[in-house]
Enzyme design. Structure first.
Site, PDB file in Angstrom:
ATOM      1  N   ARG A 242       0.859  -1.189   0.000  1.00  0.00           N
ATOM      2  CA  ARG A 242       0.000   0.000   0.000  1.00  0.00           C
ATOM      3  C   ARG A 242       0.886   1.226   0.000  1.00  0.00           C
ATOM      4  O   ARG A 242       1.968   1.222   0.620  1.00  0.00           O
ATOM      5  CB  ARG A 242      -0.862   0.073   1.269  1.00  0.00           C
ATOM      6  CG  ARG A 242      -2.138  -0.728   1.248  1.00  0.00           C
ATOM      7  CD  ARG A 242      -3.193  -0.135   0.309  1.00  0.00           C
ATOM      8  NE  ARG A 242      -4.416  -0.896   0.314  1.00  0.00           N
ATOM      9  CZ  ARG A 242      -4.656  -1.960  -0.466  1.00  0.00           C
ATOM     10  NH1 ARG A 242      -3.753  -2.370  -1.334  1.00  0.00           N
ATOM     11  NH2 ARG A 242      -5.816  -2.583  -0.391  1.00  0.00           N
ATOM     12  N   GLU A 271      -2.349   7.782  -4.112  1.00  0.00           N
ATOM     13  CA  GLU A 271      -2.644   7.388  -5.479  1.00  0.00           C
ATOM     14  C   GLU A 271      -4.104   7.680  -5.839  1.00  0.00           C
ATOM     15  O   GLU A 271      -4.952   7.668  -4.943  1.00  0.00           O
ATOM     16  CB  GLU A 271      -2.328   5.886  -5.683  1.00  0.00           C
ATOM     17  CG  GLU A 271      -3.187   4.949  -4.853  1.00  0.00           C
ATOM     18  CD  GLU A 271      -2.752   3.485  -4.995  1.00  0.00           C
ATOM     19  OE1 GLU A 271      -1.557   3.187  -4.846  1.00  0.00           O
ATOM     20  OE2 GLU A 271      -3.653   2.658  -5.253  1.00  0.00           O
ATOM     21  N   HIS A 289      -1.142   0.211  -9.682  1.00  0.00           N
ATOM     22  CA  HIS A 289      -1.872  -0.661  -8.748  1.00  0.00           C
ATOM     23  C   HIS A 289      -2.580  -1.806  -9.486  1.00  0.00           C
ATOM     24  O   HIS A 289      -3.812  -1.923  -9.440  1.00  0.00           O
ATOM     25  CB  HIS A 289      -2.874   0.170  -7.926  1.00  0.00           C
ATOM     26  CG  HIS A 289      -3.257  -0.495  -6.630  1.00  0.00           C
ATOM     27  ND1 HIS A 289      -3.553   0.180  -5.489  1.00  0.00           N
ATOM     28  CD2 HIS A 289      -3.380  -1.809  -6.310  1.00  0.00           C
ATOM     29  CE1 HIS A 289      -3.872  -0.663  -4.523  1.00  0.00           C
ATOM     30  NE2 HIS A 289      -3.767  -1.893  -4.997  1.00  0.00           N
TER      31      HIS A 289
HETATM   32  C1  8YV Z   1      -7.025  -4.478  -5.684  1.00  0.00           C
HETATM   33  C2  8YV Z   1      -5.500  -4.647  -3.658  1.00  0.00           C
HETATM   34  O1  8YV Z   1      -6.798  -4.352  -7.020  1.00  0.00           O
HETATM   35  O2  8YV Z   1      -6.818  -6.447  -2.936  1.00  0.00           O
HETATM   36  C3  8YV Z   1      -6.145  -5.468  -2.617  1.00  0.00           C
HETATM   37  O3  8YV Z   1      -5.983  -5.134  -1.440  1.00  0.00           O
HETATM   38  O4  8YV Z   1      -4.760  -3.783  -3.379  1.00  0.00           O
HETATM   39  C4  8YV Z   1      -5.760  -4.925  -5.084  1.00  0.00           C
HETATM   40  O5  8YV Z   1      -5.707  -6.300  -5.310  1.00  0.00           O
HETATM   41  C5  8YV Z   1      -7.749  -3.294  -5.262  1.00  0.00           C
HETATM   42  O6  8YV Z   1      -7.555  -2.836  -3.990  1.00  0.00           O
HETATM   43  C6  8YV Z   1      -9.199  -3.597  -5.502  1.00  0.00           C
HETATM   44  O7  8YV Z   1      -9.963  -2.579  -5.122  1.00  0.00           O
END
Ligand code: 8YV
Length: 334
Positions: A242, A271, A289
């Site tokens: 993150r 982001e 991401h």
């Molecule tokens: C996602 C992610 O693409 O699952 C997670 O925590 O960071 C990613 O796999 C994204 O957050 C989906 O909203």
């Protein structure tokens, strides 16, 4: 009066199949424009809504919950849930689920690919070629560092960290060291030949540091100027966890001054904004991401959120509830 169907809001666009499954059970409202709604708009859309399908983008906090008293279930297609105030949801009896497991291998593939692209300077050399600057071969042109046989350092040894360690150890003969709040059980460490080390030792010894720790106030800026200063000048850093776990300003500085060799980043503080210092240094691979973005995995994530919503609003057992204690409470006699 006939039973009214529960109302579900799908806060971001998703696969038609997933929405069709929701429509079999609920009155469904979909964010067809895929706009990222400001908080007041999200609150407005949640009036009279019992279940919400979210991604990692929506902020579910106490203010929102208090303004949306009908809400009973918040089901995310993401594994990370730092955008959801879980204690606030639990206190108000709102069931929360995330989407673990289904994305582990896909995300580990990507983390490994990003680490390799970073070590072998793939983006930097491609940009050079596209700019028309490739006129001759030379002995050290885009010479990077080896991945095979090197030391892989993993910060955060959950499911995805272990999947990356497995790739490194079995596929590339890497020595695996890791730092995590708690040590893995010996039965999990052994097949990875993984060794728990203190965080500073991890930073000092890793040739390739991969960050997979969830974001929380405790992991905010876990990697800043001091930590970067401990790393080998030849080392790389890859962040697929993150934004906010790494201090991006300090990282941009460390890359510009070659304090470390290179970085691979899929996530950023604030982001989709990216720290301007990261956009101008050549020794960084930047992706928007997308670590979990394979079609089968995104489908599986989406369907898992739907499974959770259907169960949560139909009196079933959501498969990946984060506050399952609420379910037991519901079973108590009135
Ligand atoms: C996602 C992610 O693409 O699952 C997670 O925590 O960071 C990613 O796999 C994204 O957050 C989906 O909203």
């Amino acid at each position: 009066m006939a039973d009214r169907k529960a109302v579900v809001l799908v806060a971001r666009r998703t696969f038609d199949d997933a929405i069709a499954r929701l429509r079999e059970h609920f009155e469904v409202r979909v964010n067809d424009d895929d706009a990222v709604w400001p908080q007041d708009e999200l609150i407005r859309r949640l009036q009279g809504v019992q279940g919400v399908y979210i991604t990692g983008s929506e902020q579910i906090d106490a203010t929102l919950l208090d303004a949306c008293p009908d809400l009973r279930a918040v089901c995310s297609m993401a594994v990370g849930y730092n955008n959801v105030d879980l204690p606030a949801c639990t206190a108000r009896g709102v069931l929360v689920s995330n989407a673990p497991d289904v994305l582990t291998e896909t995300t580990a593939d990507f983390g490994f690919a990003l680490m390799m692209a970073t070590a072998r300077r793939i983006s930097e050399s491609e940009h050079f070629l596209r700019r028309g600057e490739w006129h001759k071969w030379s002995y050290d042109m885009f010479a990077g560092s080896d991945v095979h046989g090197s030391t892989l350092g993993i910060l955060g040894m959950g499911r995805i960290g272990q999947a990356i360690a497995r790739r490194g150890h079995l596929g590339f003969g890497m020595r695996v060291i890791y730092h995590n709040r708690s040590r893995l059980a010996p039965a999990l460490e052994a097949p990875l030949a993984a060794q728990w080390v203190e965080k500073d030792a991890l930073l000092q010894q890793a040739d390739h540091l991969v960050i997979v720790v969830p974001y929380s106030p405790a992991s905010h800026h876990a990697i800043g100027a001091r930590e970067l200063g401990l790393m080998k000048p030849s080392a790389t850093l890859t962040n697929i966890a993150r934004g906010g776990v790494v201090d991006d300003a300090a990282l941009a500085q460390a890359l510009a001054t070659r304090r470390i060799a290179a970085a691979g980043l899929d996530v950023f503080e604030g982001e989709p904004q990216v720290h301007p210092g990261l956009l101008t240094v050549p020794n960084v691979v930047l992706t928007p991401h997308i670590a979990s973005a394979s079609i089968p995995t995104r489908l599986a994530m989406s369907h898992l959120a739907v499974d959770n919503l259907i169960a949560a609003l139909s009196g079933g057992r959501p498969p990946t509830a984060l506050n399952p204690e609420l379910l037991n409470r519901g079973a108590e006699p009135a």
